[in-house]
Design a protein around this motif. Structure first.
Motif, PDB file in Angstrom:
ATOM      1  N   ALA A  84       0.460  -3.568 -16.162  1.00 48.52           N
ATOM      2  CA  ALA A  84       1.326  -2.927 -15.170  1.00 48.52           C
ATOM      3  C   ALA A  84       0.706  -1.623 -14.690  1.00 48.52           C
ATOM      4  N   GLU A  85       0.099  -0.887 -15.611  1.00 47.45           N
ATOM      5  CA  GLU A  85      -0.520   0.384 -15.222  1.00 47.45           C
ATOM      6  C   GLU A  85      -1.751   0.159 -14.346  1.00 47.45           C
ATOM      7  N   LEU A  86      -2.486  -0.910 -14.686  1.00 43.72           N
ATOM      8  CA  LEU A  86      -3.656  -1.251 -13.884  1.00 43.72           C
ATOM      9  C   LEU A  86      -3.229  -1.650 -12.469  1.00 43.72           C
ATOM     10  N   ALA A  87      -2.133  -2.414 -12.388  1.00 39.20           N
ATOM     11  CA  ALA A  87      -1.617  -2.825 -11.073  1.00 39.20           C
ATOM     12  C   ALA A  87      -1.181  -1.588 -10.285  1.00 39.20           C
ATOM     13  N   TYR A  88      -0.552  -0.677 -10.990  1.00 39.95           N
ATOM     14  CA  TYR A  88      -0.108   0.567 -10.345  1.00 39.95           C
ATOM     15  C   TYR A  88      -1.302   1.339  -9.804  1.00 39.95           C
ATOM     16  N   LEU A  89      -2.338   1.406 -10.622  1.00 36.70           N
ATOM     17  CA  LEU A  89      -3.563   2.101 -10.237  1.00 36.70           C
ATOM     18  C   LEU A  89      -4.162   1.473  -8.983  1.00 36.70           C
ATOM     19  N   ARG A  90      -4.234   0.146  -8.972  1.00 33.45           N
ATOM     20  CA  ARG A  90      -4.797  -0.550  -7.810  1.00 33.45           C
ATOM     21  C   ARG A  90      -3.925  -0.366  -6.582  1.00 33.45           C
ATOM     22  N   CYS A  91      -2.639  -0.307  -6.819  1.00 34.84           N
ATOM     23  CA  CYS A  91      -1.701  -0.217  -5.708  1.00 34.84           C
ATOM     24  C   CYS A  91      -1.702   1.169  -5.087  1.00 34.84           C
ATOM     25  N   ARG A  92      -1.653   2.199  -5.934  1.00 35.51           N
ATOM     26  CA  ARG A  92      -1.409   3.543  -5.432  1.00 35.51           C
ATOM     27  C   ARG A  92      -2.634   4.435  -5.356  1.00 35.51           C
ATOM     28  N   ASN A 112      -0.076  -7.207   6.829  1.00 35.89           N
ATOM     29  CA  ASN A 112      -1.159  -6.962   5.890  1.00 35.89           C
ATOM     30  C   ASN A 112      -1.186  -5.506   5.454  1.00 35.89           C
ATOM     31  N   VAL A 113      -0.995  -4.611   6.405  1.00 38.50           N
ATOM     32  CA  VAL A 113      -1.062  -3.187   6.083  1.00 38.50           C
ATOM     33  C   VAL A 113       0.144  -2.763   5.240  1.00 38.50           C
ATOM     34  N   THR A 114       1.290  -3.388   5.483  1.00 46.49           N
ATOM     35  CA  THR A 114       2.491  -2.947   4.754  1.00 46.49           C
ATOM     36  C   THR A 114       2.613  -3.585   3.357  1.00 46.49           C
ATOM     37  N   LEU A 115       1.859  -4.657   3.098  1.00 51.94           N
ATOM     38  CA  LEU A 115       2.002  -5.336   1.799  1.00 51.94           C
ATOM     39  C   LEU A 115       1.827  -4.402   0.592  1.00 51.94           C
ATOM     40  N   PRO A 116       0.773  -3.570   0.576  1.00 48.18           N
ATOM     41  CA  PRO A 116       0.655  -2.668  -0.579  1.00 48.18           C
ATOM     42  C   PRO A 116       1.835  -1.703  -0.672  1.00 48.18           C
ATOM     43  N   LYS A 130       4.768   3.586   8.914  1.00 51.32           N
ATOM     44  CA  LYS A 130       3.477   4.079   8.452  1.00 51.32           C
ATOM     45  C   LYS A 130       2.365   3.082   8.769  1.00 51.32           C
ATOM     46  N   GLY A 131       2.689   1.802   8.670  1.00 48.70           N
ATOM     47  CA  GLY A 131       1.716   0.767   8.994  1.00 48.70           C
ATOM     48  C   GLY A 131       1.248   0.880  10.438  1.00 48.70           C
ATOM     49  N   MET A 132       2.211   1.084  11.339  1.00 48.89           N
ATOM     50  CA  MET A 132       1.873   1.228  12.756  1.00 48.89           C
ATOM     51  C   MET A 132       0.998   2.457  12.967  1.00 48.89           C
ATOM     52  N   GLN A 133       1.365   3.522  12.284  1.00 47.67           N
ATOM     53  CA  GLN A 133       0.622   4.767  12.411  1.00 47.67           C
ATOM     54  C   GLN A 133      -0.832   4.561  11.954  1.00 47.67           C
ATOM     55  N   ALA A 160      -8.289  -4.017   7.523  1.00 51.64           N
ATOM     56  CA  ALA A 160      -8.505  -3.870   6.081  1.00 51.64           C
ATOM     57  C   ALA A 160      -8.604  -2.395   5.696  1.00 51.64           C
ATOM     58  N   ILE A 161      -9.233  -1.595   6.567  1.00 52.98           N
ATOM     59  CA  ILE A 161      -9.332  -0.159   6.288  1.00 52.98           C
ATOM     60  C   ILE A 161      -7.938   0.475   6.343  1.00 52.98           C
ATOM     61  N   ALA A 162      -7.173   0.115   7.378  1.00 50.22           N
ATOM     62  CA  ALA A 162      -5.801   0.633   7.474  1.00 50.22           C
ATOM     63  C   ALA A 162      -5.015   0.253   6.213  1.00 50.22           C
ATOM     64  N   ARG A 163      -5.188  -0.995   5.767  1.00 50.56           N
ATOM     65  CA  ARG A 163      -4.473  -1.457   4.575  1.00 50.56           C
ATOM     66  C   ARG A 163      -4.897  -0.661   3.340  1.00 50.56           C
ATOM     67  N   SER A 164      -6.202  -0.365   3.257  1.00 53.70           N
ATOM     68  CA  SER A 164      -6.676   0.335   2.059  1.00 53.70           C
ATOM     69  C   SER A 164      -6.100   1.747   1.984  1.00 53.70           C
ATOM     70  N   PHE A 165      -5.698   2.289   3.137  1.00 57.79           N
ATOM     71  CA  PHE A 165      -5.128   3.633   3.142  1.00 57.79           C
ATOM     72  C   PHE A 165      -3.600   3.636   3.034  1.00 57.79           C
ATOM     73  N   ALA A 166      -3.006   2.461   2.889  1.00 60.63           N
ATOM     74  CA  ALA A 166      -1.553   2.340   2.972  1.00 60.63           C
ATOM     75  C   ALA A 166      -0.806   3.290   2.027  1.00 60.63           C
ATOM     76  N   ASN A 167      -1.251   3.368   0.780  1.00 57.85           N
ATOM     77  CA  ASN A 167      -0.505   4.182  -0.181  1.00 57.85           C
ATOM     78  C   ASN A 167      -1.198   5.513  -0.475  1.00 57.85           C
ATOM     79  N   ASP A 168      -1.909   6.033   0.512  1.00 58.80           N
ATOM     80  CA  ASP A 168      -2.644   7.288   0.370  1.00 58.80           C
ATOM     81  C   ASP A 168      -3.435   7.351  -0.932  1.00 58.80           C
TER      82      ASP A 168
END
Lengths: 252, 225
Positions: A84-92, A112-116, A130-133, A160-168
């Motif tokens: 769970a912590e690893l998933a959190y790390l990957r997510c955030r 795609n951008v909002t999934l994370p 935020k996804g639109m932004q 993909a770049i926008a998605r990678s920045f989704a959760n700052d």
């Protein structure tokens, strides 16, 4: 913001070894890699295919486990984290960008951008906004409702770049981000990554053999045969370039 | 967000205050699963057709065997009551054998189509994990998708197969064949067929999905189909 932001090093690897067993033979893809990455740096991992740079990328991103040695993100040993912590790390904390873009094919650019953000528990309205932004930042605000198959390679990589920045995230890992793109589009993607790195202070680690990456990197880590061959600072390269009056100095 | 209820554990993980967990609300999971079916409509239909055919075969066998079982043995050849009884027992054994065979056929058919449909999505599973999905999210998504497909396909398959089987008997025996079809047995066979269809579909989907979810993300991403 984060408890770890005081640390100078965002990523540290200590003696990372990765072995694969294939057909009864053991292949050492990484032979003990020590690498320290500063917060906010733009690092390129350079090396020919098969040099181990993608393996190192996977180790740093927690996508695979080292056979020996440790990877620390914000001074936390990744081997100590549970699922769970690893998933959190990957997510955030980490954003991933791949050579093959890896967008979810059934979802639109915006989805795609909002999934994370869904995984991170951001409410729908806020994540859509935020996804639109983010899509606007990468220049695709007008194509938010298109599916990946309706977008060009360069556009998919932008999503993909926008998605990678989704959760700052604090760290962006890019594995050959320009590998499937033509030269001009590749340059645009590299510039976009560099801009995001400067504007948002996010650390970027990119595995590549695209020499265009050298121009934007703070440091270039040359990997050969599963080991770090040498590390160059950009300033040093510039000096050597200046002395040589040409670009020949790049082709090591 | 929920920090009032859930006090932070002493910081093992970077990221600091607030929620430390990733999440996938059920409503969201459901809409993603439905979207997966809708967008890949024709692929989903082919997958579902595999299930449908299997269950149709089972339904047809049920339809015919129920009628056969309940058709009174004609005593034209002057068989004794005992012989008639033996003949009926034999017919029943033959029908049981047929039902079992058709179950096996539909198991193989369903497993094949579902395995393929998951395998071609290994990369997607790897990507989801990179975005912070827990193994359980992936299993949930595939479970919902397979459950939905399984229910729809099994009902349609049963309807088609059972009706087909009964129609064949009507051609053979005339309209009175319907008299030898107790409604209770028909409902029972519907229940068995749909349950078999759903369970097989879900198992054949969730097992490979679980396997893929447990792989290190890097391995799932590497897989090329």
């Amino acid at each position: 913001m984060s408890a770890g932001s005081g640390h100078e090093w965002i990523v540290r690897t200590k003696g990372v070894v990765k072995e694969y067993t294939m057909g009864g033979q053991t292949l050492r893809a990484l032979k003990g890699v020590d690498l320290d990455v500063r917060r906010g740096e733009y690092i390129s991992l350079m090396g020919p295919s098969g040099s181990g740079k993608s393996t190192l990328f996977n180790m740093i991103g927690g996508l695979d486990k080292p056979s020996e040695g440790n990877v620390f993100i914000d001074e936390v040993d990744m081997a100590q984290l549970d699922a769970a912590e690893l998933a959190y790390l990957r997510c955030r904390r980490i954003g991933y960008i791949f050579q093959t873009f890896n967008l979810i094919p059934v979802m639109t650019a915006l989805e795609n951008v909002t999934l994370p953000m869904i995984f991170a528990g951001v409410p729908s309205d806020a994540s859509a906004e935020k996804g639109m932004q983010l899509l606007k930042v990468v220049g695709l605000g007008h194509r938010y409702h298109h599916k990946p198959t309706e977008l060009s390679g360069g556009q998919q990589q932008r999503v993909a770049i926008a998605r990678s920045f989704a959760n700052d995230p604090a760290l962006i890992l890019a594995d050959e981000p320009t590998g499937n793109l033509d030269g001009k589009t590749g340059t645009e993607i590299i510039e976009l990554l560099r801009t995001m790195n400067k504007d948002r202070g996010v650390t970027v680690i990119s595995a590549t053999h695209d020499l265009k990456m050298v121009d934007v990197s703070d440091r270039i880590v040359y990997i050969s045969d599963g080991q770090i061959e040498r590390i160059e600072n950009r300033e040093d390269i510039k000096i050597s370039l200046g002395e040589m009056h040409g670009s020949g100095g790049l082709a090591h | 967000m929920e920090s009032a209820q859930t006090p932070n554990q002493p910081g093992r993980l970077i990221g600091g205050a607030g929620q430390r967990q990733v999440q996938l609300p059920l409503a969201k999971a459901f809409s993603i699963a439905m979207q997966n079916i809708r967008v890949r409509f024709w692929r989903s239909m082919i997958t579902a057709a595999g299930v449908m055919l299997g269950i149709a075969f089972l339904g047809a066998t049920f339809g015919q065997s129920i009628i056969e079982e309940n058709t009174p043995v004609k005593n034209a050849q002057g068989l004794s009551a005992q012989q008639a009884q033996i003949q009926k027992e034999e017919a029943k054994t033959r029908q049981n054998w047929l039902v079992s065979m058709s179950l096996i056929v539909c198991t193989v058919g369903i497993a094949n189509s579902m395995f393929m449909s998951v395998t071609e999505r290994f990369k997607e599973i790897g990507t989801m994990k990179c975005l912070g999905a827990l193994d359980s999210f992936i299993v949930t998504l595939f479970l919902l998708e397979a459950g939905f497909l399984g229910v729809i396909a099994s009902f349609i398959g049963f309807a088609v197969g059972f009706l087909g089987g009964v129609l064949m008997k009507i051609f053979q025996l005339g309209p009175e064949a319907l008299e030898y079809l107790p409604p209770l047995r028909a409902i029972q066979s519907l229940g068995i067929s749909v349950a078999a269809g759903v369970i097989l579909t879900v198992l054949a989907t969730v097992m490979p999905a679980m396997k893929a979810a447990k792989l290190p993300a890097a391995a799932a991403l590497r897989s090329e189909i």
